[in-house]
Enzyme design. Structure first.
Site, PDB file in Angstrom:
ATOM      1  CD  GLU A  57     -30.034  25.411   3.111  1.00 48.34           C
ATOM      2  OE1 GLU A  57     -29.618  26.478   2.526  1.00 48.34           O
ATOM      3  OE2 GLU A  57     -30.469  24.121   2.820  1.00 48.34           O
ATOM      4  CB  ALA A 159      -1.915   1.432  -7.380  1.00 51.27           C
ATOM      5  CD1 TRP A 175      -4.013  -9.017  -7.854  1.00 56.95           C
ATOM      6  CD2 TRP A 175      -5.291  -7.543  -6.862  1.00 56.95           C
ATOM      7  NE1 TRP A 175      -5.200  -9.290  -8.086  1.00 56.95           N
ATOM      8  CE2 TRP A 175      -6.252  -8.468  -7.495  1.00 56.95           C
ATOM      9  CE3 TRP A 175      -6.084  -6.253  -6.256  1.00 56.95           C
ATOM     10  CZ2 TRP A 175      -7.249  -8.432  -7.566  1.00 56.95           C
ATOM     11  CZ3 TRP A 175      -7.473  -6.467  -6.424  1.00 56.95           C
ATOM     12  CH2 TRP A 175      -8.197  -7.384  -7.064  1.00 56.95           C
ATOM     13  CB  THR A 201      -6.486   0.129 -18.190  1.00 55.49           C
ATOM     14  OG1 THR A 201      -5.490   1.089 -18.290  1.00 55.49           O
ATOM     15  CG2 THR A 201      -7.051  -0.319 -16.780  1.00 55.49           C
ATOM     16  CD  GLU A 299      -9.846   3.603 -10.845  1.00 57.64           C
ATOM     17  OE1 GLU A 299      -9.323   2.516 -11.091  1.00 57.64           O
ATOM     18  OE2 GLU A 299     -11.075   3.797 -10.125  1.00 57.64           O
ATOM     19  CD  GLN A 303      -2.001   5.350 -25.474  1.00 53.54           C
ATOM     20  OE1 GLN A 303      -1.619   4.334 -25.484  1.00 53.54           O
ATOM     21  NE2 GLN A 303      -2.521   5.998 -26.656  1.00 53.54           N
TER      22      GLN A 303
END
Length: 375
Positions: A57, A159, A175, A201, A299, A303
């Site tokens: 504002e 992915a 990839w 990971t 990500e 598991q």
């Protein structure tokens, strides 16, 4: 309230779009947008650009092109009425003698909720709440959820190949999606205040977990990197422990060797320890919310994703489908959930789009565990 006119809805949608410009830098504050209109023309617009900076504002008032007396204000979230790092926005609107204020949503923050509206009304300014409420809610969902539940909005990101595998049989997941899809992930990371990954990971892919523009440069504001590792199996030389481009939180348990924890602390890594034999994911999320995280990105891998699903901690998700097939020897997106068509988690698809050679699917979960701040 019922939308008064298409023109008013148009201006509120414009305010929502402006608010989105502050999505990366505003947290832990909400990314609010504001449009000021007089005689059907926009005479001022603004959005909140970061903690400690003027609210939307105020920015819109400073952008004014003529007197604000008699103007209408469209703001996505109820104007604040308390002194924080900046003065109350309602006082400026009252002083400016605006004719009316249109509010997308009431602010669930107890310091503001209904109080901002009441202050404006007490000053004789009509306030209309609910114009463009659905658009405003969609934009501000992470903020609303965090304020109402005491937990951040959890987005599962993965992915996958076209046959639903998230890694090859060796466990490598890098990839799978295309280059533009990975650039899109950079923006999603930048819009999140934390990224959570599991130990496997990190061990397999050694990711940096940085938020980058398509050309490779880092976003100015990087999310907190959170590594979930109950036993301290992640190599100390992993990229996530390189703090030159961001901070890292190591979430572990009492099973993790004290020597390992001390080495992490010597590197500058923050350690959060759970008292149980497994990392308390809900407790971790609550801690992240207390740190000001509105949205966190999980990500994986499979598991960790499955653990979040089992505990009903996922609010939404983004899947990037890469132009590959990995076969039945690949790694699944989720594992060991033992669901049937009757007990399966139901989601609502909110977006399906082509990102060059990958397909992006966004969803929101429909069945959520009822949780509160004490839960």
């Amino acid at each position: 309230m019922e939308v008064l006119s298409e023109q008013q809805l148009f201006f509120m949608r414009k305010a929502v779009a402006l608010g989105e410009k502050g999505r990366i830098f505003a947290p832990p504050n909400p990314w609010v947008g504001c449009v000021i209109v007089k005689n059907g023309c926009v005479i001022g617009e603004g959005w909140h650009q970061g903690i400690g900076s003027p609210h939307a504002e105020v920015c819109a008032v400073q952008d004014q092109k003529c007197s604000l007396e008699g103007a209408e204000v469209f703001v996505t979230l109820e104007p604040c009425c308390h002194f924080g790092r900046t003065p109350p926005c309602v006082d400026l609107l009252i002083k400016s003698k605006v004719a009316a204020v249109y509010v997308g949503l009431l602010d669930p923050d107890p310091r503001v909720c209904k109080k901002g509206v009441a202050r404006l009304q007490a000053a004789g300014i009509p306030v209309y709440v609910g114009v463009g409420s659905q658009e405003a809610k969609t934009s501000l969902q992470p903020y609303l959820y965090q304020r109402e539940r005491g937990l951040p909005w959890v987005v599962m990101k993965t992915a996958a190949s076209l046959d639903g595998q998230t890694a090859d049989r060796g466990g490598s997941s890098q990839w799978i999606s295309g280059e533009l899809a990975r650039a899109d992930v950079g923006k999603l990371r930048a819009e999140s205040q934390a990224i959570i990954v599991g130990a496997r990971t990190v061990c397999l892919d050694n990711p940096r977990l940085s938020a980058r523009f398509p050309h490779g440069d880092l976003y100015e504001r990087q999310p907190l990197r959170v590594v979930v590792d109950s036993r301290g199996t992640v190599p100390l030389e992993s990229r996530v422990f390189d703090l030159s481009s961001g901070s890292t939180l190591f979430a572990t348990t009492q099973q993790c060797p004290k020597e390992y924890i001390q080495k992490l602390k010597d590197l500058g890594v923050e350690v959060w320890e759970s008292s149980s034999h497994q990392v308390d994911l809900k407790g971790l999320l609550r801690y992240l919310a207390e740190r000001g995280c509105l949205q966190v990105l999980v990500e994986g891998g499979a598991q960790l994703h499955s653990a979040f699903w089992q505990q009903k901690l996922v609010n939404a998700g983004v899947i990037y489908w890469g132009p590959k097939f990995l076969g039945d020897q690949g790694q699944p997106m989720l594992r060991d959930l033992q669901l049937s068509l009757v007990t399966a988690e139901h989601v609502r698809i909110t977006e399906t789009s082509l990102v060059r050679d990958s397909v992006k699917t966004c969803f929101e979960c429909l069945e959520q565990e009822s949780v509160d701040k004490k839960g």
